[in-house]
Design an enzyme around this catalytic site. Structure first.
Site, PDB file in Angstrom:
ATOM      1  N   LYS A  80       0.879  -1.199   0.187  1.00 45.02           N
ATOM      2  CA  LYS A  80      -0.025  -0.086  -0.068  1.00 45.02           C
ATOM      3  C   LYS A  80       0.851   1.168   0.222  1.00 45.02           C
ATOM      4  CE  LYS A  80      -3.895   0.141   2.418  1.00 45.02           C
ATOM      5  NZ  LYS A  80      -4.756   0.395   3.631  1.00 45.02           N
ATOM      6  N   LYS A 120       8.932  -3.956  13.737  1.00 42.02           N
ATOM      7  CA  LYS A 120       9.545  -3.584  12.445  1.00 42.02           C
ATOM      8  C   LYS A 120      10.478  -2.284  12.795  1.00 42.02           C
ATOM      9  CE  LYS A 120       5.343  -4.309   9.539  1.00 42.02           C
ATOM     10  NZ  LYS A 120       4.348  -3.508   8.964  1.00 42.02           N
ATOM     11  N   GLY A 158      -5.091  -5.225   5.638  1.00 40.85           N
ATOM     12  CA  GLY A 158      -4.248  -6.025   4.869  1.00 40.85           C
ATOM     13  C   GLY A 158      -4.888  -7.290   4.783  1.00 40.85           C
ATOM     14  N   ARG A 159      -5.170  -7.944   6.021  1.00 38.70           N
ATOM     15  CA  ARG A 159      -5.848  -9.092   6.080  1.00 38.70           C
ATOM     16  C   ARG A 159      -6.960  -9.286   5.691  1.00 38.70           C
ATOM     17  NH1 ARG A 159      -5.049  -6.710  10.739  1.00 38.70           N
ATOM     18  NH2 ARG A 159      -6.970  -6.428  12.565  1.00 38.70           N
ATOM     19  N   GLU A 191      10.260  -5.362   4.026  1.00 37.17           N
ATOM     20  CA  GLU A 191      10.682  -6.733   3.388  1.00 37.17           C
ATOM     21  C   GLU A 191      10.093  -6.938   1.792  1.00 37.17           C
ATOM     22  OE1 GLU A 191       9.132  -7.491   7.716  1.00 37.17           O
ATOM     23  OE2 GLU A 191       8.928  -6.080   6.083  1.00 37.17           O
ATOM     24  N   HIS A 221      -1.502 -38.368  10.467  1.00 36.46           N
ATOM     25  CA  HIS A 221      -0.221 -39.070  10.899  1.00 36.46           C
ATOM     26  C   HIS A 221       0.662 -38.118  11.489  1.00 36.46           C
ATOM     27  CE1 HIS A 221      -1.723 -42.540   8.621  1.00 36.46           C
ATOM     28  NE2 HIS A 221      -2.414 -41.788   8.120  1.00 36.46           N
ATOM     29  N   GLU A 223      -4.193 -11.860  14.167  1.00 37.93           N
ATOM     30  CA  GLU A 223      -3.989 -10.308  14.282  1.00 37.93           C
ATOM     31  C   GLU A 223      -5.035  -9.586  14.516  1.00 37.93           C
ATOM     32  OE1 GLU A 223      -0.782  -8.967  11.082  1.00 37.93           O
ATOM     33  OE2 GLU A 223      -2.432  -8.124  10.336  1.00 37.93           O
TER      34      GLU A 223
END
Length: 551
Positions: A214, A512, A275-276, A220, A392, A361
């Site tokens: 954005k 951050k 964002g999510r 990152e 398993h 979050e």
């Protein structure tokens, strides 16, 4: 438009319904599912709900109709109806950032109208969707050509968090609907191996990168984007080639232009899209390129169908509300700290990771929306893997461990692509696990099966492990949209009961900020004066020494 600087629901424990649930926990919460089914053999036919193409069986939850009545009363006392309406109306329910929360507008049909701060946001959304559709069609058809005139055959989405988890999950889930001659890859981790692995065997002349940030400043994402940019320029021999091989999902036009991306190839979104909650916004551009504008429209229709179900259906039959209620009951009254999401579909293997961000979050909060410390547990830890792989691996703990883990088992009645009798066996495992978790295996069962006495303690399974079973006809774009919206609105329901702000994420910021300072200290040409704690200082010193030794 109202600004909710405080909320009338500042924690639920003072509500009469909360106290009624505490009393019910002393009774219902201590009863075994074997007993609940014995007393009410038909609960499996009644404790069901459906909507937007999904079916929910919650009969194996440790609740009765009385419990559900108290949960509905609690929702009313917490003003869930009013909070829900405020969200859909665009009021600023993200109180700490004074923002509207309007991911629901991203999937409203073109015929609807929603005015926020004087602008019809539905019109704005469809303007972006139309631009995305034209671009996706151009790439898919081969009309969009790279710098050397070759068509695009590979797309790399570069983002992190919400700019990555939604697209990567959707791409995996909807792979059978994707265009076969287009490959989509995803890079989020700032570990250099990630961008190297994504580009290693690709032709830059036929690769498009989608940079999703954005602000176009996320460390990152931009580190990976700059490495991808260098890879493109090295391979194509011309810096101007970036204009044909990179597009942006961003709102920072100046930074996007400086990167070399043409303004018409920037696809924006709004500050009311967290964002999510953004996979159905322009963040989904790589998804649209993969499955096409029609497939993306079907995805949005699934979201919208669940939105309408959540908005219009009475609480007692409302899938997101019921799942939110059960999550509160399991977390606060049965003391379950985690929830496992177990999709019986290989294509849904990234769905638990997607839900981790959505749920943790959103509801991993320690204060109410008014800023008061909570004195009750909030969001559970979400985790999971696809069945049957998990059977398993960690199901041993689910069946015989000392911690109760509620589970959501997700299945599809028809396979996307039939292969022999695989799907029948897959669904048999789903149903069997729900049954085994609920009823276990008693000492009498083991004796009847002739199990030697010395092995009975080892083979005993207590059962009484709560589960939801969520079924859909098949995994399609529409189904995926409905599933994501189901969990979005369940998370919102929980947040209203807990009185917390599900739409900020201040806990993400501290790491951050510290990383920025530490990164500068790691690469400083001379040893800086370190003022951290002794452990952090030692780690920085050790990393600097390794860098020096490596030259």
């Amino acid at each position: 438009m109202a600004d909710h600087a405080t909320t009338p629901n500042d924690g639920p424990r003072h509500h009469p319904a909360w106290r009624a649930l505490e009393a019910d926990q002393m009774h219902t919460g201590r009863r075994h599912l074997r007993e609940l089914f014995a007393d009410d053999p038909d609960r499996g036919t009644r404790m069901r709900a459906s909507g937007a193409g999904l079916e929910l069986d919650y009969a194996k939850q440790r609740v009765t109709e009385t419990t559900l009545g108290h949960l509905i009363a609690l929702a009313n006392q917490c003003r869930l109806t009013e909070r829900r309406q405020e969200m859909f109306a665009g009021e600023r329910i993200n109180v700490s950032e004074r923002r509207s929360v309007l991911h629901v507008a991203l999937r409203m049909p073109r015929s609807m109208r929603l005015v926020v701060d004087g602008a019809d946001v539905v019109t704005e959304v469809h303007d972006v969707l139309d631009r995305m559709g034209r671009f996706a069609d151009a790439v898919r058809s081969g009309r969009w050509r790279g710098h050397t005139g070759k068509p695009i055959t590979s797309v790399i989405n570069i983002g992190i968090g919400g700019s990555d988890l939604g697209p990567v999950m959707a791409n995996a889930a909807l792979r059978p609907f994707a265009q076969a001659d287009l490959e989509c890859r995803f890079v989020s981790n700032v570990d250099g191996d990630a961008i190297l692995d994504a580009t290693r065997d690709l032709d830059p002349a036929q690769t498009l990168i989608v940079v999703s940030s954005k602000t176009f400043t996320t460390r990152e994402t931009m580190t990976n984007a700059q490495s991808a940019r260098r890879w493109l320029i090295t391979g194509l021999g011309d810096e101007s080639a970036i204009a044909r091989h990179a597009v942006a999902v961003s709102t920072n036009a100046e930074a996007v232009a400086a990167f070399g991306i043409a303004p018409e190839n920037m696809f924006g979104f709004w500050d009311w899209v967290g964002g999510r909650y953004s996979m159905d916004s322009a963040i989904g551009l790589s998804t649209m390129i993969a499955i096409g504008p029609r497939g993306f429209a079907d995805l949005l229709a699934g979201f919208q169908a669940m939105d309408q179900h959540f908005l219009e259906t009475p609480f007692a039959a409302n899938l997101p509300v019921l799942m939110g209620f059960l999550a509160v009951w399991n977390r606060n009254f049965l003391g379950a700290p985690t929830t496992a999401v177990l999709p019986y579909s290989e294509h849904m293997h990234r769905f638990p990771a997607y839900l981790q961000q959505l749920t943790m979050e959103s509801n991993g909060k320690h204060v109410t929306a008014a800023g008061h410390q909570v004195d009750y547990d909030t969001g559970p830890i979400f985790w999971g893997e696809p069945g049957t792989n998990g059977q398993h691996s960690f199901y041993q703990l689910l069946h015989q461990g000392t911690t109760i883990v509620p589970v959501d088992l997700i299945g599809f009645l028809r396979p996307t692509e039939p292969v022999g009798d695989h799907h029948d066996f897959l669904l048999a495992n789903l149903v069997a696990q729900a049954q085994a978790l609920a009823f276990g295996r008693t000492e009498a069962d083991l004796h009847a099966d002739g199990i030697p006495a010395q092995l009975i303690p080892h083979k005993l399974m207590a059962g009484n492990r709560p589960s939801n079973v969520i079924l859909a006809e098949s995994l399609t774009p529409h189904t995926l949209g409905a599933l994501v919206a189901l969990y979005e609105h369940s998370v919102f329901t929980q947040s209203v009961v807990w009185g917390i702000d599900a739409f900020d994420q201040w806990g993400v910021e501290l790491g951050k900020q510290l990383a920025t300072t530490i990164a500068e200290e790691i690469v400083a040409p001379t040893m800086p004066t370190l003022t951290h704690d002794s452990s952090t200082n030692t780690l920085i010193t050790r990393i600097r020494a390794a860098r020096a030794a490596a030259g």
